[in-house]
Write a protein that holds these residues in place. Structure first.
Motif, PDB file in Angstrom:
ATOM      1  N   UNK A  33      -1.429  -0.913 -15.934  1.00 56.67           N
ATOM      2  CA  UNK A  33      -2.673  -1.645 -16.182  1.00 56.67           C
ATOM      3  C   UNK A  33      -2.827  -2.905 -15.353  1.00 56.67           C
ATOM      4  N   UNK A  34      -2.019  -3.068 -14.336  1.00 56.84           N
ATOM      5  CA  UNK A  34      -2.040  -4.277 -13.519  1.00 56.84           C
ATOM      6  C   UNK A  34      -3.368  -4.432 -12.785  1.00 56.84           C
ATOM      7  N   UNK A  35      -3.985  -5.617 -12.925  1.00 54.38           N
ATOM      8  CA  UNK A  35      -5.227  -5.895 -12.196  1.00 54.38           C
ATOM      9  C   UNK A  35      -5.126  -7.172 -11.363  1.00 54.38           C
ATOM     10  N   UNK A  36      -3.914  -7.753 -11.323  1.00 48.55           N
ATOM     11  CA  UNK A  36      -3.696  -8.941 -10.508  1.00 48.55           C
ATOM     12  C   UNK A  36      -3.945 -10.254 -11.216  1.00 48.55           C
ATOM     13  N   UNK A  37      -4.389 -10.211 -12.474  1.00 50.88           N
ATOM     14  CA  UNK A  37      -4.647 -11.458 -13.192  1.00 50.88           C
ATOM     15  C   UNK A  37      -3.528 -11.826 -14.161  1.00 50.88           C
ATOM     16  N   UNK A  38      -2.576 -10.930 -14.360  1.00 49.38           N
ATOM     17  CA  UNK A  38      -1.441 -11.225 -15.233  1.00 49.38           C
ATOM     18  C   UNK A  38      -0.420 -12.072 -14.467  1.00 49.38           C
ATOM     19  N   UNK A  46      -5.810 -10.503  -2.584  1.00 51.57           N
ATOM     20  CA  UNK A  46      -5.392  -9.107  -2.719  1.00 51.57           C
ATOM     21  C   UNK A  46      -6.647  -8.251  -2.754  1.00 51.57           C
ATOM     22  N   UNK A  47      -6.930  -7.562  -1.660  1.00 49.87           N
ATOM     23  CA  UNK A  47      -8.167  -6.791  -1.557  1.00 49.87           C
ATOM     24  C   UNK A  47      -8.146  -5.519  -2.414  1.00 49.87           C
ATOM     25  N   UNK A  48      -6.966  -5.125  -2.882  1.00 46.79           N
ATOM     26  CA  UNK A  48      -6.881  -3.975  -3.794  1.00 46.79           C
ATOM     27  C   UNK A  48      -7.208  -4.366  -5.232  1.00 46.79           C
ATOM     28  N   UNK A  49      -7.104  -5.662  -5.520  1.00 43.23           N
ATOM     29  CA  UNK A  49      -7.419  -6.191  -6.855  1.00 43.23           C
ATOM     30  C   UNK A  49      -8.318  -7.414  -6.664  1.00 43.23           C
ATOM     31  N   UNK A  50      -9.638  -7.222  -6.615  1.00 37.39           N
ATOM     32  CA  UNK A  50     -10.543  -8.321  -6.257  1.00 37.39           C
ATOM     33  C   UNK A  50     -10.512  -9.525  -7.200  1.00 37.39           C
ATOM     34  N   UNK A  51     -10.065  -9.354  -8.446  1.00 37.15           N
ATOM     35  CA  UNK A  51      -9.996 -10.493  -9.378  1.00 37.15           C
ATOM     36  C   UNK A  51      -8.637 -11.182  -9.336  1.00 37.15           C
ATOM     37  N   UNK A  52      -7.743 -10.697  -8.486  1.00 34.95           N
ATOM     38  CA  UNK A  52      -6.376 -11.231  -8.438  1.00 34.95           C
ATOM     39  C   UNK A  52      -6.324 -12.606  -7.783  1.00 34.95           C
ATOM     40  N   UNK A  53      -5.411 -13.422  -8.283  1.00 39.16           N
ATOM     41  CA  UNK A  53      -5.037 -14.669  -7.635  1.00 39.16           C
ATOM     42  C   UNK A  53      -3.586 -14.474  -7.190  1.00 39.16           C
ATOM     43  N   UNK A  54      -3.333 -14.528  -5.866  1.00 37.17           N
ATOM     44  CA  UNK A  54      -2.003 -14.179  -5.356  1.00 37.17           C
ATOM     45  C   UNK A  54      -1.529 -15.153  -4.287  1.00 37.17           C
TER      46      UNK A  54
END
Length: 135
Positions: free
Chosen positions: A37-42, A115-123
């Protein structure tokens, strides 16, 4: 020189296990693959070997390792990146299987990398080089 096969260290597992046991990363998921369920915001740290070299005559592995730090926003991801950075630099002197960490060198400090695969991600992404003596 021995003809015995070389058991190369699993540097990803070494770094993951080291970071998972650090109190400054309590509440952060640490692994070498994204959780379900990873979306890059965890709050997550992902560890990947991205290169390096084996020095046979010294029985030394010199892997390059990327550390991706994620969070719900840029500030949180930066905090996770700084905690992971400090923790991985403290890996000197630890062992994992037949490997002993003799040094950790920062090759590239934490940098913002969308992270272009997860647009809501902060990386944030950083890279370290470990020197592993193989017994």
């Amino acid at each position: 020189m021995s003809d015995a096969p070389i058991a190369f260290p699993d540097v990803e597992r070494l770094v993951v296990d080291h970071l998972r046991n650090r109190p400054e990363l309590a509440g952060v998921t640490v692994d070498n693959r994204p959780p379900a369920g990873f979306d890059g915001t965890q709050k997550t740290v992902l560890v990947s070997r991205v290169g390096g070299a084996w020095v046979d005559d010294r029985r030394l592995d010199e892997p390059l390792v990327d550390i991706e730090a994620f969070g719900p926003d840029k500030t949180a991801a930066h905090g996770v990146a700084l905690a992971a950075r400090a923790a991985v630099l403290r890996a000197v002197g630890t062992s994992h299987g037949t490997s002993y960490v003799t040094d950790v060198v920062e090759a590239d400090g934490p940098r913002w990398l969308p992270d272009h695969n997860h647009p809501t991600a902060a990386r944030y992404l950083s890279t370290v080089r470990l020197l592993l003596r193989v017994r």
